[in-house]
Design a protein around this motif. Structure first.
Motif, PDB file in Angstrom:
ATOM      1  N   PRO A   1      -4.613   0.963  26.386  1.00 27.22           N
ATOM      2  CA  PRO A   1      -3.772  -0.205  26.092  1.00 27.22           C
ATOM      3  C   PRO A   1      -2.754  -0.436  27.202  1.00 27.22           C
ATOM      4  N   ASP A   2      -2.103  -1.583  27.168  1.00 30.10           N
ATOM      5  CA  ASP A   2      -1.021  -1.855  28.106  1.00 30.10           C
ATOM      6  C   ASP A   2       0.107  -2.546  27.350  1.00 30.10           C
ATOM      7  N   CYS A   3       1.271  -2.615  27.961  1.00 28.69           N
ATOM      8  CA  CYS A   3       2.412  -3.277  27.322  1.00 28.69           C
ATOM      9  C   CYS A   3       3.386  -3.730  28.391  1.00 28.69           C
ATOM     10  N   TRP A   4       4.463  -4.388  27.958  1.00 29.34           N
ATOM     11  CA  TRP A   4       5.475  -4.916  28.869  1.00 29.34           C
ATOM     12  C   TRP A   4       6.811  -4.198  28.684  1.00 29.34           C
ATOM     13  N   ILE A   5       7.467  -3.936  29.793  1.00 29.75           N
ATOM     14  CA  ILE A   5       8.816  -3.370  29.813  1.00 29.75           C
ATOM     15  C   ILE A   5       9.734  -4.346  30.537  1.00 29.75           C
ATOM     16  N   GLU A   6      10.953  -4.517  30.034  1.00 30.65           N
ATOM     17  CA  GLU A   6      11.993  -5.224  30.786  1.00 30.65           C
ATOM     18  C   GLU A   6      12.892  -4.171  31.420  1.00 30.65           C
ATOM     19  N   LEU A   7      13.001  -4.200  32.737  1.00 32.27           N
ATOM     20  CA  LEU A   7      13.731  -3.174  33.477  1.00 32.27           C
ATOM     21  C   LEU A   7      14.781  -3.843  34.353  1.00 32.27           C
ATOM     22  N   THR A   8      16.040  -3.421  34.223  1.00 36.45           N
ATOM     23  CA  THR A   8      17.138  -3.982  35.012  1.00 36.45           C
ATOM     24  C   THR A   8      17.740  -2.892  35.886  1.00 36.45           C
ATOM     25  N   LEU A   9      17.768  -3.155  37.202  1.00 35.29           N
ATOM     26  CA  LEU A   9      18.258  -2.184  38.181  1.00 35.29           C
ATOM     27  C   LEU A   9      19.455  -2.740  38.929  1.00 35.29           C
ATOM     28  N   ARG A  10      20.234  -1.829  39.517  1.00 33.43           N
ATOM     29  CA  ARG A  10      21.329  -2.222  40.410  1.00 33.43           C
ATOM     30  C   ARG A  10      21.182  -1.544  41.768  1.00 33.43           C
ATOM     31  N   GLU A  11      19.962  -1.322  42.160  1.00 35.38           N
ATOM     32  CA  GLU A  11      19.656  -0.807  43.490  1.00 35.38           C
ATOM     33  C   GLU A  11      18.296  -1.361  43.877  1.00 35.38           C
TER      34      GLU A  11
END
Length: 202
Positions: free
Chosen positions: A131-141
């Motif tokens: 299976p696959d899925c979605w991630i929301e990822l927020t970075l500051r670099e």
């Protein structure tokens, strides 16, 4: 007049206006989509990634947006292989050990497939048994290919990567391959912009 635009970069488009390194078949660049003279990207987005790029002909503004010292947040929609468990998400949030050191704390959460998502050309390779899925990822670099390396480090290789936001600017309402002008920020770019001055997309 100073130009400041946002562009939704398609997959397999180089984040530059010329392709001097390639002696073979021509590859698409920003010049295939944007015809404004003298603008340059504020930061980069890999050829195999999609989504938001900000461009300007204002060198000071370009430096402010792209300077890692500003720690401007960037949000990505990441389609990954497998379903990350709580431990994997916590690792992404707290910091992942990479070859160039541990990453800074980030925001990470599972999301549904983003609304209005355009098809990628070519499509990703899907394995029916995984299976696959979605991630929301927020970075500051912004290390080289950081998002892909982070998800791989927690056991979930990236299948598709879309940058949805830089600071207060997003790709909302912007089709893949289209661009529009924005009012230049009046203060620090981290504070965002005024109401958009929409122009016809190319």
């Amino acid at each position: 007049m100073s130009w400041f635009i946002r562009f939704n970069k398609p997959f397999d488009v180089l984040p530059q206006f010329t392709d001097r390194a390639n002696a073979g078949l021509p590859r698409q660049t920003l010049s295939d989509f944007i015809d404004l003279p003298g603008v340059y990207p504020a930061g980069r987005l890999d050829r195999d990634s999609e989504g938001l790029i900000l461009l300007t002909d204002n060198g000071r503004l370009q430096a402010q947006i792209s300077d890692p010292k500003q720690k401007m947040s960037k949000t990505y929609w990441v389609q990954v292989e497998g379903i990350p468990d709580t431990a994997a998400l916590i690792a992404l949030r707290n910091g992942v050990e990479l070859k160039d050191g541990i990453t800074r704390p980030a925001k990470a959460r599972l999301i549904e497939e983003p609304d209005g998502l355009w098809p990628r050309t070519p499509p990703i390779r899907v394995r029916k048994s995984i299976p696959d899925c979605w991630i929301e990822l927020t970075l500051r670099e912004g290390r080289n290919r950081q998002v892909r390396r982070m998800t791989a480090a927690v056991g979930h290789p990236t299948l598709r990567l879309i940058r949805s936001r830089i600071g207060n600017w997003t790709i909302d309402g912007l089709e893949s391959g289209s661009w529009e002008t924005l009012p230049a920020p009046e203060t620090s770019p981290i504070q965002g912009v005024r109401k958009r001055d929409r122009r016809p997309k190319r």
